[in-house]
Design a protein around this motif. Structure first.
Motif, PDB file in Angstrom:
ATOM      1  N   THR A  75      27.338  -0.494  -0.961  1.00  0.00           N
ATOM      2  CA  THR A  75      26.448  -0.030   0.105  1.00  0.00           C
ATOM      3  C   THR A  75      25.553  -1.146   0.633  1.00  0.00           C
ATOM      4  OG1 THR A  75      24.868   0.643  -1.597  1.00  0.00           O
ATOM      5  CG2 THR A  75      26.348   2.342  -0.756  1.00  0.00           C
ATOM      6  N   GLY A  76      25.576  -2.322  -0.038  1.00  0.00           N
ATOM      7  CA  GLY A  76      24.686  -3.420   0.342  1.00  0.00           C
ATOM      8  C   GLY A  76      23.405  -3.435  -0.454  1.00  0.00           C
ATOM      9  N   ILE A  77      23.275  -2.545  -1.431  1.00  0.00           N
ATOM     10  CA  ILE A  77      22.076  -2.483  -2.271  1.00  0.00           C
ATOM     11  C   ILE A  77      22.256  -3.396  -3.486  1.00  0.00           C
ATOM     12  CG2 ILE A  77      20.697  -0.995  -3.784  1.00  0.00           C
ATOM     13  CD1 ILE A  77      20.158  -0.411  -0.934  1.00  0.00           C
ATOM     14  N   VAL A  78      21.191  -4.124  -3.827  1.00  0.00           N
ATOM     15  CA  VAL A  78      21.122  -4.905  -5.063  1.00  0.00           C
ATOM     16  C   VAL A  78      19.941  -4.374  -5.870  1.00  0.00           C
ATOM     17  CG1 VAL A  78      20.792  -7.195  -6.068  1.00  0.00           C
ATOM     18  CG2 VAL A  78      22.084  -6.951  -3.946  1.00  0.00           C
ATOM     19  N   LYS A  79      20.195  -3.998  -7.139  1.00  0.00           N
ATOM     20  CA  LYS A  79      19.148  -3.431  -7.981  1.00  0.00           C
ATOM     21  C   LYS A  79      18.878  -4.329  -9.174  1.00  0.00           C
ATOM     22  CE  LYS A  79      20.034   1.382  -6.727  1.00  0.00           C
ATOM     23  NZ  LYS A  79      20.180   2.778  -7.203  1.00  0.00           N
ATOM     24  N   GLU A  99      14.690  -3.020  -5.786  1.00  0.00           N
ATOM     25  CA  GLU A  99      15.978  -3.014  -5.099  1.00  0.00           C
ATOM     26  C   GLU A  99      15.799  -3.507  -3.675  1.00  0.00           C
ATOM     27  OE1 GLU A  99      17.127   1.198  -3.246  1.00  0.00           O
ATOM     28  OE2 GLU A  99      16.992   1.280  -5.442  1.00  0.00           O
ATOM     29  N   ILE A 100      16.864  -4.092  -3.138  1.00  0.00           N
ATOM     30  CA  ILE A 100      16.868  -4.587  -1.766  1.00  0.00           C
ATOM     31  C   ILE A 100      18.197  -4.207  -1.123  1.00  0.00           C
ATOM     32  CG2 ILE A 100      15.263  -6.532  -1.980  1.00  0.00           C
ATOM     33  CD1 ILE A 100      17.636  -8.341  -2.529  1.00  0.00           C
ATOM     34  N   ARG A 101      18.201  -4.137   0.196  1.00  0.00           N
ATOM     35  CA  ARG A 101      19.434  -3.889   0.951  1.00  0.00           C
ATOM     36  C   ARG A 101      19.758  -5.136   1.770  1.00  0.00           C
ATOM     37  NH1 ARG A 101      22.527   0.396   2.713  1.00  0.00           N
ATOM     38  NH2 ARG A 101      21.063   1.923   1.814  1.00  0.00           N
ATOM     39  N   ILE A 102      21.017  -5.567   1.714  1.00  0.00           N
ATOM     40  CA  ILE A 102      21.438  -6.787   2.395  1.00  0.00           C
ATOM     41  C   ILE A 102      22.630  -6.466   3.287  1.00  0.00           C
ATOM     42  CG2 ILE A 102      22.305  -9.136   2.101  1.00  0.00           C
ATOM     43  CD1 ILE A 102      20.973  -9.061  -0.698  1.00  0.00           C
ATOM     44  N   GLU A 103      22.517  -6.750   4.563  1.00  0.00           N
ATOM     45  CA  GLU A 103      23.601  -6.503   5.504  1.00  0.00           C
ATOM     46  C   GLU A 103      24.785  -7.420   5.196  1.00  0.00           C
ATOM     47  OE1 GLU A 103      24.513  -6.522  10.324  1.00  0.00           O
ATOM     48  OE2 GLU A 103      22.490  -6.969   9.564  1.00  0.00           O
ATOM     49  N   SER A 104      25.999  -6.866   5.183  1.00  0.00           N
ATOM     50  CA  SER A 104      27.249  -7.604   4.923  1.00  0.00           C
ATOM     51  C   SER A 104      27.269  -8.245   3.544  1.00  0.00           C
ATOM     52  CB  SER A 104      27.480  -8.692   5.991  1.00  0.00           C
ATOM     53  OG  SER A 104      27.587  -8.120   7.273  1.00  0.00           O
ATOM     54  N   LEU A 105      26.570  -7.617   2.582  1.00  0.00           N
ATOM     55  CA  LEU A 105      26.540  -8.148   1.220  1.00  0.00           C
ATOM     56  C   LEU A 105      27.947  -8.335   0.667  1.00  0.00           C
ATOM     57  CD1 LEU A 105      24.889  -8.779  -1.438  1.00  0.00           C
ATOM     58  CD2 LEU A 105      25.214  -6.370  -2.011  1.00  0.00           C
ATOM     59  N   HIS A 106      28.188  -9.481   0.019  1.00  0.00           N
ATOM     60  CA  HIS A 106      29.413  -9.697  -0.757  1.00  0.00           C
ATOM     61  C   HIS A 106      29.088  -9.268  -2.183  1.00  0.00           C
ATOM     62  CE1 HIS A 106      32.853 -11.444  -2.655  1.00  0.00           C
ATOM     63  NE2 HIS A 106      33.275 -12.018  -1.553  1.00  0.00           N
ATOM     64  N   PRO A 107      29.377  -8.017  -2.575  1.00  0.00           N
ATOM     65  CA  PRO A 107      28.835  -7.486  -3.828  1.00  0.00           C
ATOM     66  C   PRO A 107      29.459  -8.059  -5.090  1.00  0.00           C
ATOM     67  CG  PRO A 107      30.295  -5.890  -2.816  1.00  0.00           C
ATOM     68  CD  PRO A 107      30.151  -7.013  -1.839  1.00  0.00           C
ATOM     69  N   ASP A 157      26.215 -16.111   4.640  1.00  0.00           N
ATOM     70  CA  ASP A 157      24.773 -16.236   4.421  1.00  0.00           C
ATOM     71  C   ASP A 157      24.476 -16.251   2.930  1.00  0.00           C
ATOM     72  OD1 ASP A 157      23.696 -15.991   7.229  1.00  0.00           O
ATOM     73  OD2 ASP A 157      24.796 -14.092   7.092  1.00  0.00           O
ATOM     74  N   ILE A 158      23.575 -17.134   2.514  1.00  0.00           N
ATOM     75  CA  ILE A 158      23.152 -17.238   1.118  1.00  0.00           C
ATOM     76  C   ILE A 158      21.642 -17.022   1.075  1.00  0.00           C
ATOM     77  CG2 ILE A 158      23.067 -18.695  -0.939  1.00  0.00           C
ATOM     78  CD1 ILE A 158      25.388 -20.284   0.267  1.00  0.00           C
ATOM     79  N   ASN A 159      21.214 -16.071   0.242  1.00  0.00           N
ATOM     80  CA  ASN A 159      19.793 -15.789   0.102  1.00  0.00           C
ATOM     81  C   ASN A 159      19.358 -15.970  -1.341  1.00  0.00           C
ATOM     82  OD1 ASN A 159      20.772 -13.907   2.493  1.00  0.00           O
ATOM     83  ND2 ASN A 159      18.601 -14.321   2.809  1.00  0.00           N
ATOM     84  N   PHE A 160      18.143 -16.468  -1.508  1.00  0.00           N
ATOM     85  CA  PHE A 160      17.559 -16.700  -2.825  1.00  0.00           C
ATOM     86  C   PHE A 160      16.375 -15.752  -2.985  1.00  0.00           C
ATOM     87  CE2 PHE A 160      19.549 -20.523  -1.296  1.00  0.00           C
ATOM     88  CZ  PHE A 160      20.204 -21.046  -2.397  1.00  0.00           C
ATOM     89  N   TRP A 161      16.341 -15.030  -4.100  1.00  0.00           N
ATOM     90  CA  TRP A 161      15.331 -14.004  -4.317  1.00  0.00           C
ATOM     91  C   TRP A 161      14.596 -14.263  -5.626  1.00  0.00           C
ATOM     92  CZ3 TRP A 161      15.383 -10.752  -0.148  1.00  0.00           C
ATOM     93  CH2 TRP A 161      16.566 -10.686   0.589  1.00  0.00           C
TER      94      TRP A 161
END
Length: 302
Positions: free
Chosen positions: A127-131, A143-151, A171-175
């Motif tokens: 769903t694009g959610i990361v928990k 938790e966050i939601r990321i568009e077009s997430l490569h899960p 896209d690469i994101n650092f959290w």
């Protein structure tokens, strides 16, 4: 380039196709997960497989990971015949006990990863959610939601202080792993659609990614700059860096090859599978390569 010799071969007694495989960090165990809804844990000896334990999973398209201390396997997926229920299980290998947890999600799980101290899990959903989850009692912390997430390609980095997520668009994101707020500017590594897994090397210098029907390439993790293109393949099924960062094992649907990164040369080929390749990994001690197709696991001297 030359072919490597298989150290030993074993058909794992699943009743359906293998989905994925993994070594434990102590090189003693091999876990295999199958479309027959079973997870098999096999002890590895120098010249044979010794079967030990099997668990039935009441979920579709399950995923799993060993904890870094090799004492547990965390696995889960969408519960069969439900619309929005996910089951996560913690299998204690020594006691053979299982703790089960249920949470809601409209789609399945792409990956489960554990922090190096075993305190936290990160679960990525289609769903694009990361928990971010507290591993002991499975409390959802953030938790966050990321568009077009490569899960399938979420990972910890920077001594577990950061979590990296990737998207199919490159896209690469650092959290920040405590707050799940962005810890540094995001990167863009490719203008086209990214397929297969992303992985980072042990020193966290660079990222490996693959563009569909294109190049397997290395990118600088600091700025997203293309470092070098390694090879052309159809579809990246699996990849793994050697611990010294000098080599990368690349598996597509028909071949598994070991490439020297600096020279961009293939130095080993691992042949002999009779059906499509599902995975390839280097053992944590760097002495062996494990490959699998739909039915068979092979262990090779590197």
């Amino acid at each position: 380039t030359y072919d490597s010799i298989s150290h030993f071969t074993q058909k794992i007694p699943h009743k359906d196709y293998l989905r994925s495989v993994a070594f434990s960090s102590d090189n003693q165990l091999l876990a295999t997960i199958s479309d027959d809804h079973t997870l098999r844990l096999t002890s590895i000896k120098t010249d044979t497989f010794q079967y030990c334990k099997c668990k039935y999973m009441n979920c579709n398209t399950p995923v799993f990971c060993f904890t870094p201390d090799s004492k547990q396997i965390i696995y889960g997926g969408k519960i069969k015949n439900t619309e929005d229920k996910i089951e996560i299980c913690k299998w204690d290998i020594e006691t053979d006990s299982i703790r089960k947890y249920t949470m809601s999600s409209e789609k399945g799980i792409g990956s489960i990863i554990s922090s190096s101290d075993n305190k936290y899990l990160v679960i990525s959903f289609y769903t694009g959610i990361v928990k971010l989850i507290e591993a002991n009692d499975m409390t959802i912390l953030k938790e966050i939601r990321i568009e077009s997430l490569h899960p399938e390609s979420t990972c910890f980095c920077n001594n577990d202080k950061e979590i990296i997520t990737f998207t199919h668009k490159g896209d690469i994101n650092f959290w920040d792993s405590e707050t799940l707020e962005e810890s540094r500017p995001h990167l863009k590594i490719n203008s086209g659609e990214i397929h297969g897994k992303f992985i980072i090397n042990e020193n966290e210098d660079f990222i490996l990614g693959h563009k569909y029907r294109g190049k397997v390439s290395l990118y600088d993790i600091k700025d997203g700059r293309l470092i070098k293109e390694i090879c052309d393949i159809h579809m990246l099924e699996d990849a793994d860096f050697s611990s010294d960062g000098k080599y990368v094992l690349i598996a597509d649907c028909s071949n598994v090859e070991l490439w020297e990164i600096d020279s961009q040369k293939c130095i080993r080929e691992y042949k002999g599978h009779e059906s499509g390749i599902r995975g390839g990994q280097l053992s944590p001690d760097g002495k062996h390569v494990m490959t699998c197709d739909e039915k068979t696991v092979k262990i090779w001297d590197i």
